[in-house]
Design a protein around this motif. Sequence first.
Motif, PDB file in Angstrom:
ATOM      1  N   GLU A  15       0.816  -1.054   0.062  1.00  0.00           N
ATOM      2  CA  GLU A  15       0.124   0.056   0.263  1.00  0.00           C
ATOM      3  C   GLU A  15       0.692   1.271  -0.180  1.00  0.00           C
ATOM      4  OE1 GLU A  15      -2.986   0.014   3.016  1.00  0.00           O
ATOM      5  OE2 GLU A  15      -3.751  -2.024   2.243  1.00  0.00           O
ATOM      6  N   VAL A  16       0.279   2.105  -0.821  1.00  0.00           N
ATOM      7  CA  VAL A  16       0.874   3.433  -0.771  1.00  0.00           C
ATOM      8  C   VAL A  16       0.430   4.127   0.552  1.00  0.00           C
ATOM      9  CG1 VAL A  16       1.130   5.789  -1.818  1.00  0.00           C
ATOM     10  CG2 VAL A  16       1.109   3.655  -3.256  1.00  0.00           C
ATOM     11  N   PRO A  17       1.417   5.035   1.454  1.00  0.00           N
ATOM     12  CA  PRO A  17       0.598   5.680   2.413  1.00  0.00           C
ATOM     13  C   PRO A  17      -0.282   6.540   2.099  1.00  0.00           C
ATOM     14  CG  PRO A  17       3.272   5.618   2.586  1.00  0.00           C
ATOM     15  CD  PRO A  17       2.907   5.158   1.116  1.00  0.00           C
ATOM     16  N   THR A  18      -1.270   6.794   2.819  1.00  0.00           N
ATOM     17  CA  THR A  18      -2.589   7.355   2.526  1.00  0.00           C
ATOM     18  C   THR A  18      -2.171   8.976   2.552  1.00  0.00           C
ATOM     19  OG1 THR A  18      -4.132   5.790   3.308  1.00  0.00           O
ATOM     20  CG2 THR A  18      -4.949   7.973   3.227  1.00  0.00           C
ATOM     21  N   LEU A  19      -2.411   9.572   1.727  1.00  0.00           N
ATOM     22  CA  LEU A  19      -2.380  11.143   1.802  1.00  0.00           C
ATOM     23  C   LEU A  19      -3.792  11.736   2.070  1.00  0.00           C
ATOM     24  CD1 LEU A  19      -0.798  13.721   1.247  1.00  0.00           C
ATOM     25  CD2 LEU A  19      -1.560  13.634  -1.266  1.00  0.00           C
ATOM     26  N   ARG A  20      -3.902  12.578   3.249  1.00  0.00           N
ATOM     27  CA  ARG A  20      -5.158  12.994   3.714  1.00  0.00           C
ATOM     28  C   ARG A  20      -5.508  14.516   3.314  1.00  0.00           C
ATOM     29  NH1 ARG A  20      -7.519   9.872   7.607  1.00  0.00           N
ATOM     30  NH2 ARG A  20      -6.212   7.913   8.047  1.00  0.00           N
ATOM     31  N   LYS A  21      -6.414  14.785   2.613  1.00  0.00           N
ATOM     32  CA  LYS A  21      -6.612  15.969   2.019  1.00  0.00           C
ATOM     33  C   LYS A  21      -8.036  16.466   2.620  1.00  0.00           C
ATOM     34  CE  LYS A  21      -2.956  17.099  -0.581  1.00  0.00           C
ATOM     35  NZ  LYS A  21      -2.200  18.251  -0.321  1.00  0.00           N
ATOM     36  N   GLN A  69       0.631  14.088  -5.758  1.00  0.00           N
ATOM     37  CA  GLN A  69       1.351  14.086  -4.660  1.00  0.00           C
ATOM     38  C   GLN A  69       1.364  12.916  -4.023  1.00  0.00           C
ATOM     39  OE1 GLN A  69      -0.032  17.033  -1.826  1.00  0.00           O
ATOM     40  NE2 GLN A  69       1.574  16.607  -0.499  1.00  0.00           N
ATOM     41  N   LEU A  70       0.156  12.021  -3.986  1.00  0.00           N
ATOM     42  CA  LEU A  70       0.324  10.742  -3.210  1.00  0.00           C
ATOM     43  C   LEU A  70       1.734  10.053  -3.554  1.00  0.00           C
ATOM     44  CD1 LEU A  70      -1.278   8.529  -1.688  1.00  0.00           C
ATOM     45  CD2 LEU A  70      -2.142   7.855  -4.078  1.00  0.00           C
ATOM     46  N   MET A  71       2.012  10.158  -4.873  1.00  0.00           N
ATOM     47  CA  MET A  71       2.843   9.353  -5.451  1.00  0.00           C
ATOM     48  C   MET A  71       3.948  10.072  -5.371  1.00  0.00           C
ATOM     49  SD  MET A  71       1.115   6.967  -6.464  1.00  0.00           S
ATOM     50  CE  MET A  71       2.275   5.753  -7.293  1.00  0.00           C
ATOM     51  N   THR A  72       4.456  11.170  -5.556  1.00  0.00           N
ATOM     52  CA  THR A  72       5.654  11.871  -5.296  1.00  0.00           C
ATOM     53  C   THR A  72       6.132  11.881  -3.741  1.00  0.00           C
ATOM     54  OG1 THR A  72       4.586  13.916  -5.275  1.00  0.00           O
ATOM     55  CG2 THR A  72       5.385  13.349  -7.353  1.00  0.00           C
ATOM     56  N   LEU A  99      -9.373  11.068   1.086  1.00  0.00           N
ATOM     57  CA  LEU A  99      -8.356  10.127   1.379  1.00  0.00           C
ATOM     58  C   LEU A  99      -7.817   9.510  -0.033  1.00  0.00           C
ATOM     59  CD1 LEU A  99      -9.960   8.152   4.515  1.00  0.00           C
ATOM     60  CD2 LEU A  99      -8.519  10.281   4.419  1.00  0.00           C
ATOM     61  N   CYS A 100      -6.587  10.028  -0.190  1.00  0.00           N
ATOM     62  CA  CYS A 100      -5.780   9.819  -1.425  1.00  0.00           C
ATOM     63  C   CYS A 100      -5.347   8.264  -1.072  1.00  0.00           C
ATOM     64  CB  CYS A 100      -5.006  10.484  -1.878  1.00  0.00           C
ATOM     65  SG  CYS A 100      -5.659  12.094  -1.975  1.00  0.00           S
ATOM     66  N   LYS A 101      -5.256   7.084  -1.891  1.00  0.00           N
ATOM     67  CA  LYS A 101      -4.806   5.906  -1.486  1.00  0.00           C
ATOM     68  C   LYS A 101      -4.103   5.398  -2.898  1.00  0.00           C
ATOM     69  CE  LYS A 101      -7.807   4.959   2.376  1.00  0.00           C
ATOM     70  NZ  LYS A 101      -8.660   4.087   2.998  1.00  0.00           N
ATOM     71  N   GLY A 102      -3.320   4.272  -2.540  1.00  0.00           N
ATOM     72  CA  GLY A 102      -2.755   3.637  -3.692  1.00  0.00           C
ATOM     73  C   GLY A 102      -2.161   2.340  -3.264  1.00  0.00           C
ATOM     74  N   LYS A 103      -2.127   1.344  -4.392  1.00  0.00           N
ATOM     75  CA  LYS A 103      -1.623  -0.071  -4.206  1.00  0.00           C
ATOM     76  C   LYS A 103      -1.003  -0.584  -5.257  1.00  0.00           C
ATOM     77  CE  LYS A 103      -4.140  -3.455  -1.621  1.00  0.00           C
ATOM     78  NZ  LYS A 103      -5.175  -4.240  -1.344  1.00  0.00           N
ATOM     79  N   VAL A 104       0.313  -1.322  -4.948  1.00  0.00           N
ATOM     80  CA  VAL A 104       1.207  -1.712  -6.134  1.00  0.00           C
ATOM     81  C   VAL A 104       0.503  -2.907  -6.560  1.00  0.00           C
ATOM     82  CG1 VAL A 104       3.261  -2.930  -6.772  1.00  0.00           C
ATOM     83  CG2 VAL A 104       3.215  -1.163  -4.836  1.00  0.00           C
ATOM     84  N   THR A 105       0.322  -2.844  -8.275  1.00  0.00           N
ATOM     85  CA  THR A 105      -0.079  -3.822  -8.875  1.00  0.00           C
ATOM     86  C   THR A 105       0.838  -4.688  -9.400  1.00  0.00           C
ATOM     87  OG1 THR A 105      -0.475  -2.385 -10.524  1.00  0.00           O
ATOM     88  CG2 THR A 105      -2.532  -2.894  -9.269  1.00  0.00           C
ATOM     89  N   ARG A 106       2.105  -4.154  -9.789  1.00  0.00           N
ATOM     90  CA  ARG A 106       3.129  -4.692 -10.760  1.00  0.00           C
ATOM     91  C   ARG A 106       4.532  -4.051 -10.728  1.00  0.00           C
ATOM     92  NH1 ARG A 106       3.382  -4.163 -17.017  1.00  0.00           N
ATOM     93  NH2 ARG A 106       4.848  -5.852 -17.658  1.00  0.00           N
ATOM     94  N   LYS A 107       5.676  -4.826 -10.488  1.00  0.00           N
ATOM     95  CA  LYS A 107       6.944  -4.160 -10.659  1.00  0.00           C
ATOM     96  C   LYS A 107       7.611  -5.090 -11.547  1.00  0.00           C
ATOM     97  CE  LYS A 107      10.140  -5.450  -7.690  1.00  0.00           C
ATOM     98  NZ  LYS A 107      10.810  -5.510  -5.966  1.00  0.00           N
TER      99      LYS A 107
END
Lengths: 155, 159
Positions: A15-21, A69-72, A99-107
């Motif tokens: 999981e990408v750490p959640t960015l709260r806005k 910004q979530l990603m950077t 709540l901005c969220k993300g999850k890795v799907t592939r590397k």
Amino acid sequence: MGKALYFEDIVDGMEVPTLRKQTTAVQLVRYAGAEEDFFEFHINEPYARKLGMPRQIDQGFLKNAFLAQLMTDWIGIEGRLKKLACQYRRPSYPDQPSLCKGKVTRKYEQDGQFLVDCDVWIEDGEGKVHTSGTATVALPSREALIRRIEEGAPD
Amino acid sequence: MPEQPVITDEMRSIIGVESEPISEVVERGAIRRFAEAIEDTNPLYVDEVYARKTRYGGIIAPPTFLCSIGHLRKSGRSGGDLFDFKRPYPNGRNAGTEWEFFEPVRLGDTITMTASIVDFYEKQGREKPLLFTVSELTFRNQLGQMVAKLRSIGVSFPD
């Protein structure tokens, strides 16, 4: 900014750490000025109501900026955001949590780059997704770095 | 009277036609105001001393800053319109955006944007007919490098 993120640190499903806005009516005006986008339903509440909206709505490009910004924030200064796509599925409003969220799907490695694909999305305070998409980032690789040092090291 | 098609010949005729280029210099205050408006406190966008020590060697703009380049002129709201055709519906929303980033946008760069509409298509929404407009914008810097591409999907509908 946080610690550098390396390709080797990534695992599928991570999981990408959640960015709260949480936008405000004033922020929408500031963003309108910064982007020079003066569509009135973002900045003029009576006008938005006249169009049948409950109130003014967040700019799509503002939510786009949040996902960037979530990603950077996650990848840090050595990572690079390569792609970011999103759809604005339903409107969102000021004074509500985003709540901005993300999850890795592939590397994967491609053309000498160490890439990571993620699903990204924004939820409101009730967990309903109003914006969703995908992002691709390039990360530094510890192993590649060591390889390069070993190959280039003078004997 | 037969019903008028939503996608007119005039609209079809502009598909793929490249717009006049719009150039803009990336100013320090514009980057700062954009970063402040999105509430991104990354010092890379505002702190010259910090930014100089990074691999960028100076201040850069947040990734989506490019959407501000020539915005007033491309939105058809004031100061002309990049895409000159009669809009079938009065209401519009941003439906989606797809970015590809190639080079950072640096403070002082001159960014040149060109745009073209690549597709129109219709869909029946829950309450109203919807018209989708897909446009592609390309951003180059003063060195001729491709900085980014943006595919933008707008949706419009009747009152």
